[in-house]
Design a protein around this motif. Structure first.
Motif, mmCIF file in Angstrom:
data_model
loop_
_atom_site.group_PDB
_atom_site.id
_atom_site.type_symbol
_atom_site.label_atom_id
_atom_site.label_comp_id
_atom_site.label_asym_id
_atom_site.label_seq_id
_atom_site.Cartn_x
_atom_site.Cartn_y
_atom_site.Cartn_z
ATOM 1 N N UNK A 51 -8.183 -53.987 -46.983
ATOM 2 C CA UNK A 51 -7.238 -54.396 -46.208
ATOM 3 C C UNK A 51 -6.195 -55.260 -47.221
ATOM 4 N N UNK A 69 -6.835 -47.445 -50.753
ATOM 5 C CA UNK A 69 -8.034 -46.957 -50.725
ATOM 6 C C UNK A 69 -8.188 -46.636 -52.594
ATOM 7 N N UNK A 112 0.485 -56.682 -45.569
ATOM 8 C CA UNK A 112 1.275 -55.911 -44.456
ATOM 9 C C UNK A 112 1.309 -54.318 -45.008
ATOM 10 N N UNK A 113 0.775 -54.106 -46.327
ATOM 11 C CA UNK A 113 0.577 -52.813 -46.596
ATOM 12 C C UNK A 113 -0.328 -51.812 -45.822
ATOM 13 N N UNK A 114 -1.202 -52.449 -45.084
ATOM 14 C CA UNK A 114 -2.206 -51.933 -44.325
ATOM 15 C C UNK A 114 -3.653 -51.774 -45.168
ATOM 16 N N UNK A 115 -4.037 -50.656 -45.287
ATOM 17 C CA UNK A 115 -5.346 -50.227 -46.222
ATOM 18 C C UNK A 115 -5.153 -49.706 -47.416
#
Lengths: 109, 114
Positions: free
Chosen positions: B97, B105, B100-103
């Protein structure tokens, strides 16, 4: 149980045609939904998230709570849109994403 | 933006040996790292969640002793597949996580056990 369903494994369209990749979800709370894209030999990357209500690369997705859907749309597909698309729900017990099985979009010239 | 570096990208090992996969967050601190497994033409399935400085949380059906997870720092999490067997062959992906960019990978690791 939390679940994300993408009914289409493969979607093939011609360049310039409209595209809709379907996604339905099952979630008891207020959902946070994402679309991720994976181009050939590249990592998963965020395409868009419903709370942003933005358009990325011409794609949009609207959360429809009544239909529990978050379909991804683009009015005119391009060849470079060919990729795997995953719909995901932020709803796992560990704060993780729950993924659909993915839809492979193939845009033909 | 946030980047997660995952290594190796591809590994072939003999049955019975162990393989370590590393994931590093390059420009942010990842207190939580998720480890997924993806079989061919299947979705990503969460295997475990690692939290920096504490024990990992494993999903039901995932063997803790087989898939050892270490998250000793805020920028590094490792997954070790111990005593690998051909059925462990799969694509392993880490994710963190990232604010603010999220997830974010990793690029994934293709493990082939022969």
């Amino acid at each position: 149980a939390q679940r994300v369903t993408q009914p289409e494994k493969l979607l093939s369209v011609f360049k310039g045609a409209p595209v809709e990749l379907k996604c339905n979800y099952s979630y008891s709370g207020s959902p946070e939904l994402f679309w991720y894209v994976q181009y050939s030999r590249q990592r998963l990357q965020l395409l868009l998230r419903h709370i942003s209500r933005e358009s990325i690369k011409g794609f949009t997705a609207d959360l429809n709570k009544g239909e529990t859907s978050f379909h991804l749309k683009k009015p005119f597909a391009q060849e470079e849109d060919s990729a795997m698309y995953y719909c995901a729900l932020h709803g796992g017990s560990q704060g993780n994403l729950i993924f659909g099985k993915g839809t492979k979009l193939s845009v033909k010239p | 933006g946030a980047v997660v570096s995952q290594h190796p990208s591809r590994v072939i090992c003999k049955s019975g040996t162990s393989v370590k996969i590393e994931c590093r967050s390059l420009d942010f601190q990842a207190t939580t790292m998720f480890w997924y497994r993806q079989f061919p033409k299947q979705s990503l399935m969460l295997m475990a969640t690692s939290n920096e400085g504490s024990k990992a949380t494993y999903e039901q059906g995932v063997e803790k002793d087989k898939f050892l997870i270490n998250h000793a720092s805020l920028t590094l999490s490792t997954l070790t597949v111990t005593s690998a067997h051909p059925e462990d062959s799969s694509f392993y992906i880490c994710s963190a996580r990232s604010g603010t960019d999220g997830y974010t990978f990793g690029s994934g690791t293709r493990l082939t056990v022969v």
